[in-house]
Design a protein around this motif. Structure first.
Motif, PDB file in Angstrom:
ATOM      1  N   UNK A 237       0.412  -1.189   0.200  1.00 51.66           N
ATOM      2  CA  UNK A 237      -0.305   0.042   0.176  1.00 51.66           C
ATOM      3  C   UNK A 237       0.970   1.141   0.058  1.00 51.66           C
ATOM      4  N   UNK A 238       2.378   1.441   0.978  1.00 53.19           N
ATOM      5  CA  UNK A 238       2.669   2.042   1.138  1.00 53.19           C
ATOM      6  C   UNK A 238       3.936   2.409   0.157  1.00 53.19           C
ATOM      7  N   UNK A 239       4.711   2.241  -0.533  1.00 52.67           N
ATOM      8  CA  UNK A 239       5.939   1.548  -1.397  1.00 52.67           C
ATOM      9  C   UNK A 239       5.188   0.919  -2.581  1.00 52.67           C
ATOM     10  N   UNK A 240       5.461  -0.474  -2.864  1.00 52.89           N
ATOM     11  CA  UNK A 240       5.263  -0.959  -3.845  1.00 52.89           C
ATOM     12  C   UNK A 240       4.212  -1.560  -4.323  1.00 52.89           C
ATOM     13  N   UNK A 241       3.780  -0.640  -4.802  1.00 55.75           N
ATOM     14  CA  UNK A 241       2.218  -0.296  -5.658  1.00 55.75           C
ATOM     15  C   UNK A 241       2.040  -1.524  -6.808  1.00 55.75           C
ATOM     16  N   UNK A 242       3.399  -2.383  -7.399  1.00 53.74           N
ATOM     17  CA  UNK A 242       3.275  -2.976  -9.007  1.00 53.74           C
ATOM     18  C   UNK A 242       3.121  -4.259  -8.308  1.00 53.74           C
ATOM     19  N   UNK A 243       4.668  -4.432  -7.419  1.00 62.02           N
ATOM     20  CA  UNK A 243       5.169  -5.407  -7.420  1.00 62.02           C
ATOM     21  C   UNK A 243       4.519  -6.781  -6.130  1.00 62.02           C
ATOM     22  N   UNK A 244       4.354  -7.731  -7.476  1.00 62.25           N
ATOM     23  CA  UNK A 244       3.653  -8.581  -7.111  1.00 62.25           C
ATOM     24  C   UNK A 244       3.874  -9.093  -5.712  1.00 62.25           C
TER      25      UNK A 244
ATOM     26  N   UNK B 236       6.702 -11.678  -4.503  1.00 65.51           N
ATOM     27  CA  UNK B 236       7.531 -11.557  -4.012  1.00 65.51           C
ATOM     28  C   UNK B 236       7.848 -11.009  -3.178  1.00 65.51           C
TER      29      UNK B 236
ATOM     30  N   UNK C 170       9.891  12.829   3.122  1.00 62.72           N
ATOM     31  CA  UNK C 170       8.773  11.511   3.290  1.00 62.72           C
ATOM     32  C   UNK C 170       9.843  10.827   4.309  1.00 62.72           C
TER      33      UNK C 170
END
Lengths: 375, 367
Positions: B111-118, B121, B265
């Motif tokens: 939700x916060x950093x890896x929006x697209x990583x499966x 993984x 950030x």
């Protein structure tokens, strides 16, 4: 066997960078200032300034300030439409300031800001301000500073920051107003920008009630407003006040002071028959920065200046409280005190109706602690 | 037991602290607020008091059966057959805890950093790192957990920075929600304080006097309770009571608003430190699980069980897709974990004490 293991170990390093979730700077355009207006049909117009830094041989060169407009049903939709107009991906994570048009501010501002609070990438520490008239006029203001040297985002950010430093406006950003906006017992105020021919100036504060803007406080009164919020001290919290009428030279009637220390005592009382009274007492320690009549030698002289200042400042403070009550904006949080310390009373009353009628007073006590290098 | 496998009671302190501080810290203020409103921090203190009973039970059990893990002494207490069944159930519970740790970790990170990583993984990166860590001995694990402990101070400072912009009045009136709601909030607080149950296996490796062991665990739990209380209280005076109900990760959200001259950030920096704490919790739970699997299948070393445990957890953890699934899973597993880790040791101790008394009584008759 060993070398095979080593090679496979090192080659797996290549995988560490990952392939998803990249945001490359050369493929994005950064919004530095965003403005929101309501149109007559209820749609939202989003104005965004995207400066392009032109490279010259000496490094960072002049700025090409591009301004884009897009209209949509919601803030997010207008952003998506904006994205289609701009060649690359638009990114708001480095946004410096959000400007709301006066009409937009007078409706529910949370409806527009929701998108900022929801997006994990958005810049919550961006400043926020209200523009007189349309926000798009402020964002697309064209004059020398915005067109060539810094771009409108940075320009507005700097001018609001300097207004914060001289305490004309309270320092707020998108996140700091959020808890207060939700609070039934407290309201907030934002910088009020007025676009003029050759600049955009910070003219005062826009006062809010709940989610809506209800009025403005202008100029020097803004300093008194900030002092009443209880801010302790700031770089240059300065005031110029008229203390007598005696002199025929106009300038001789004035004294300028710089507030060195400001201590607020805030009392909210409820009488047994449920009448609410609130009193703010400010104890200021000030330095005289301008007093053309000079001769600040005797204790008596200083004392008389202290008294005259206390009197005029008390009058100013009470005027502001009256104005706030008329606008029904509880900017200093009387309601919050009631929630915390007089909870049963708070539960019974309708604060929106009660607040304009409470007994709300202020008193200012000035003490001169210095007068520069001459007496 | 091999002497290089033992740990000192100081190391035990760090193991328990690191296992307790985990996924919960980000969302705890929110979950507590939903139940107990601004008095959530009181619920937390109460929960800290309650777990002291479980800690006492765990310590007493391990004192009665020194140098044995729970999987070794369970059959001795309840009988071989029932013991095997209970061991199996306990391992299943530990599996589910590992799974829920991974699920919650993934839901925050995606939700916060890896929006697209499966999902798979993100999850297997953490799971496989932890598998590698638990293939070593308890002492090496303890050393690693000790090594990362100073990061707790960094977390403390980050959260403490929020005091530049807090509204102390939001915490008042104290105790307005009533004792009943405060108590009901403390069950949620208990779940986030779980992790002390790893003592059931790590105590077997601990050397030293029995008293100092108890002290180590109790101090660890005290430290964690106070730290959580500090975090919770800070978020309660930073956010308005009306606002906090729409912010599920208040700690991160709070930090997102801060930026320094060279750091922007801060939430992302906090998140990277937080991942270390998730890792340490997962390490101790995976170690616990691997030990259980070892004793069920009578393996020579828990090392051979580790990869299977890790991979199975990662695969199960990547099933739930939507936010509601995640909520359901974490709620169910949270409740079961509360029973297994919090209440079960107390029951086990009662049975053990009663059996021992009976045994003694019989002995007296026969002589």
């Amino acid at each position: 066997m060993r070398s095979v293991r080593l090679i496979s170990l090192f080659s797996s390093l290549l995988l560490l960078t990952g392939c998803w979730d990249q945001a490359q700077l050369n493929e994005t355009k950064l919004i530095r200032a965003a403005g929101f207006d309501y149109l007559k049909n209820g749609k939202i117009r989003n104005t965004a300034s995207i400066p392009q830094y032109l490279n010259t041989e000496s490094g960072a060169g002049p700025v090409n300030n591009q301004v884009f407009h897009a209209i949509g049903n919601t803030a997010r939709q207008s952003r998506i439409k904006l994205d289609r107009k701009v060649s690359e991906q638009v990114e708001a994570s480095k946004n410096l300031i959000v400007v709301l048009g006066e009409d937009a501010a007078k409706k529910d501002i949370y409806h527009i800001l929701d998108v900022f609070y929801r997006d994990p990438k958005s810049a919550l520490n961006a400043r926020i301000a209200v523009a007189k008239g349309k926000a798009s006029d402020v964002i697309s203001a064209k004059f020398k500073e915005t067109e060539t040297t810094m771009g409108i985002g940075q320009y507005l950010n700097e001018s609001v920051r300097s207004a914060e430093k001289s305490s004309i406006v309270p320092s707020e950003n998108i996140q700091t107003i959020c808890p207060v906006m939700f609070d039934p017992g407290q309201d907030f105020a934002l910088p009020y920008l007025v676009p003029e021919k050759n600049d955009v100036s910070v003219k005062g504060v826009a006062v809010f009630h709940g989610y809506k803007m209800v009025g403005t406080i202008f100029g020097a009164q803004g300093v008194m407003f900030t002092l009443l919020t209880g801010k302790e001290r700031h770089l240059s919290m300065s005031l110029t006040k008229k203390i007598t009428n005696k002199h025929k030279d106009r300038i001789m009637n004035f004294v300028s002071i710089k507030v060195k220390q400001n201590k607020r005592t805030f009392k909210v009382d409820v009488t047994p028959d449920e009448r609410i009274s609130a009193h703010i007492k400010l104890d200021m320690k000030v330095v005289i920065t301008e007093y053309p009549r000079d001769n600040l030698t005797t204790q008596k002289k200083i004392h008389s200046i202290e008294q005259a200042l206390s009197k005029t400042l008390t009058k100013d403070a009470n005027a502001i409280l009256k104005e706030l009550q008329d606008m029904n904006s509880d900017a200093f949080g009387v309601g919050r005190k009631l929630i915390a310390f007089h909870n049963p009373t708070w539960k019974k009353l309708d604060w929106n109706k009660e607040y304009p009628n409470i007994n709300y007073t202020a008193s200012v006590n000035v003490k001169v602690i210095g007068h520069g290098i001459i007496e | 037991m091999n002497s290089s496998h033992t740990i000192t009671h100081r190391q035990l302190f760090f193991i328990i602290t690191q296992s307790q501080i985990g996924v919960g810290v980000l969302s705890l203020p929110y979950t507590l607020f939903v139940k107990a409103k601004t008095d959530g921090w009181i619920s937390l203190l109460l929960a800290g008091l309650f777990i002291q009973f479980s800690i006492l039970a765990i310590w007493k059990l391990c004192e009665m059966y020194p140098k044995q893990t729970i999987f070794d002494f369970m059959p001795k207490i309840v009988g071989t057959k029932l013991g095997a069944v209970l061991n199996f159930l306990f391992v299943a519970h530990l599996f589910s805890v590992c799974v829920v740790l991974l699920i919650l970790y993934n839901s925050v990170v995606s939700k916060w950093i890896f929006y697209q990583t499966p999902r798979l993984v993100v999850i297997s990166m953490l799971a496989l790192t932890c598998v590698y860590c638990i293939t070593c001995t308890a002492r090496e694990i303890a050393r690693f957990l000790m090594l990362v402990s100073p990061l707790l101070l960094v977390m403390f400072i980050f959260v403490g920075y929020a005091y530049t912009d807090v509204h102390l009045l939001y915490a008042f009136p104290v105790g307005a929600s009533g004792i009943k709601t405060i108590l009901s909030g403390s069950t949620d607080a208990l779940i986030s304080l779980l992790g002390f149950d790893t003592a059931l296996v790590f105590l077997a490796y601990t050397q030293g006097r029995s008293n100092s062991k108890l002290k180590a665990i109790s101090y660890a739990s005290l430290c964690v309770t106070l730290f959580y209380c500090f975090v919770t209280f800070t978020t309660y005076i930073f956010f308005n009571p009306v606002e906090i109900v729409i912010v599920p990760e208040p700690v991160l959200y709070m930090l997102k608003a801060f930026s320094f001259k060279i750091l922007e950030r801060t939430d992302l920096i906090f998140l990277s430190i937080w991942i270390v704490f998730v890792t340490t919790s997962l390490i101790s739970y995976l170690f616990f699980t691997a030990k259980g699997v070892q004793s069920i299948f009578k393996l020579k070393h828990h090392k051979s069980a580790a990869p299977y445990v890790g991979i199975i957890c990662a695969l199960i953890a990547s099933i739930p897709a939507s936010k509601l699934d995640v909520q359901l899973w974490s709620k169910l597993i949270g409740m079961s974990a509360l029973c297994c880790s919090g209440i079960f040791p107390i029951f086990l101790l009662l049975i053990a004490v009663i059996r021992k008394r009976k045994g003694k009584g019989k002995g007296a008759v026969s002589t």
